[in-house]
Design an enzyme around this catalytic site. Structure first.
Site, PDB file in Angstrom:
ATOM      1  CG  ASP A  86      -3.322   1.752   3.714  1.00 29.34           C
ATOM      2  OD1 ASP A  86      -4.414   1.230   3.435  1.00 29.34           O
ATOM      3  OD2 ASP A  86      -2.963   1.995   4.879  1.00 29.34           O
ATOM      4  CG  HIS A 142      -6.101  -6.727   2.402  1.00 28.59           C
ATOM      5  ND1 HIS A 142      -6.635  -7.358   3.496  1.00 28.59           N
ATOM      6  CD2 HIS A 142      -4.980  -6.091   2.846  1.00 28.59           C
ATOM      7  CE1 HIS A 142      -5.885  -7.116   4.567  1.00 28.59           C
ATOM      8  NE2 HIS A 142      -4.865  -6.346   4.194  1.00 28.59           N
ATOM      9  CB  SER A 227       6.964   0.459  -3.335  1.00 28.25           C
ATOM     10  OG  SER A 227       7.904   0.418  -4.358  1.00 28.25           O
TER      11      SER A 227
END
Length: 261
Positions: A86, A142, A227
């Site tokens: 995300d 992922h 991040s």
């Protein structure tokens, strides 16, 4: 009141001893009492978390939480490259003669980013995405393709900020910070998943056990207060989604483009 406190935990310091201290705090049992305030401060959807808040033993455990099954469907079109995280896209484009151009006003070379790996030549005319995860985001990483891990490399480095300020005002932080690089071979060619660390030492971890072969969407790694992911595709194998631009938001499993045979 709370935001400056949590910013201390989620934005980087160039001094590693500060990173160690904040990392130890986030992993401590004492930190669990801050989970509700952390979630409230950053607008995190606690109903999406795999477990109730009281079952997380530390702030770090909550930060690296899994989501409830089915919340991140994986794009099923054959040959699609999907987002591993995300994130907000903070840089993207064709790699030009081994350079990633204009990432928040700065240029990067593949040689620096990939630590002078011989594999750099495979990506000299490829494509790149810079994917920034905010504290609000789900922080597991992922696999963007179905394929085989052919090489892994850990590159020790600094702990500079990789947020908007760091990318724009500090010199080439993506190639100076700690990085964990995974090279994957798939039917169309090769991709490199470059995980850029932040905040505390050893801020990027592979899932255990990590299989050699992964399906698209399988768990690969996770950030502990890190991040950014830089996703690279080999020369001439990607047709990117035409509607994506710098500033676009993507969820893990969303298509980024089609890999060409």
């Amino acid at each position: 009141m709370w935001k400056p406190f949590f910013r201390l935990l989620t934005e980087l310091s160039s001094r590693k001893f500060v990173s160690r201290l904040t990392g130890r705090f986030a992993q401590s049992a004492f930190s669990r009492r801050f989970i509700p305030k952390f979630a409230q401060t950053y607008g995190i959807r606690i109903e999406d978390a795999e477990k109730p808040l009281h079952e997380y033993e530390s702030l770090n455990a909550f930060f690296t939480r899994r989501l409830k099954p089915g919340l991140r469907p994986i794009h099923e079109e054959a040959g699609s490259l999907v987002s591993p995280v995300d994130a907000v896209i903070t840089g993207m484009g064709t790699i030009q003669s081994g350079q990633l151009l204009n990432v928040k006003g700065q240029d990067y070379t593949l040689e620096e980013l990939l630590n002078r790996s011989p594999r750099s030549v495979n990506y000299k005319e490829g494509f790149f995405f810079v994917l920034y995860l905010s504290p609000t985001d789900y922080h597991r990483i992922h696999s963007p393709v179905s394929g085989t891990i052919v090489e892994k490399e850990h590159i020790p480095g600094k702990v500079y900020p990789v947020n908007e300020f760091g990318l724009r005002h500090m010199r080439r932080v993506l190639s100076r910070n700690e990085r964990l690089i995974t090279y994957m071979q798939h039917e169309a060619g090769e991709v490199a998943v470059v995980k850029v660390g932040a905040l505390n030492v050893s801020s990027i971890q592979y899932v255990k056990p990590l299989p050699d072969k992964l399906e698209r969407g399988d768990e690969l790694a996770y950030f502990e207060f890190g991040s950014t992911v830089v996703l690279l595709t080999e020369n001439d194998i990607l047709s990117p989604r035409p509607d994506l631009t710098v500033g676009s938001k993507v969820k893990m499993g969303d298509p980024l483009g089609i890999l060409l045979d």
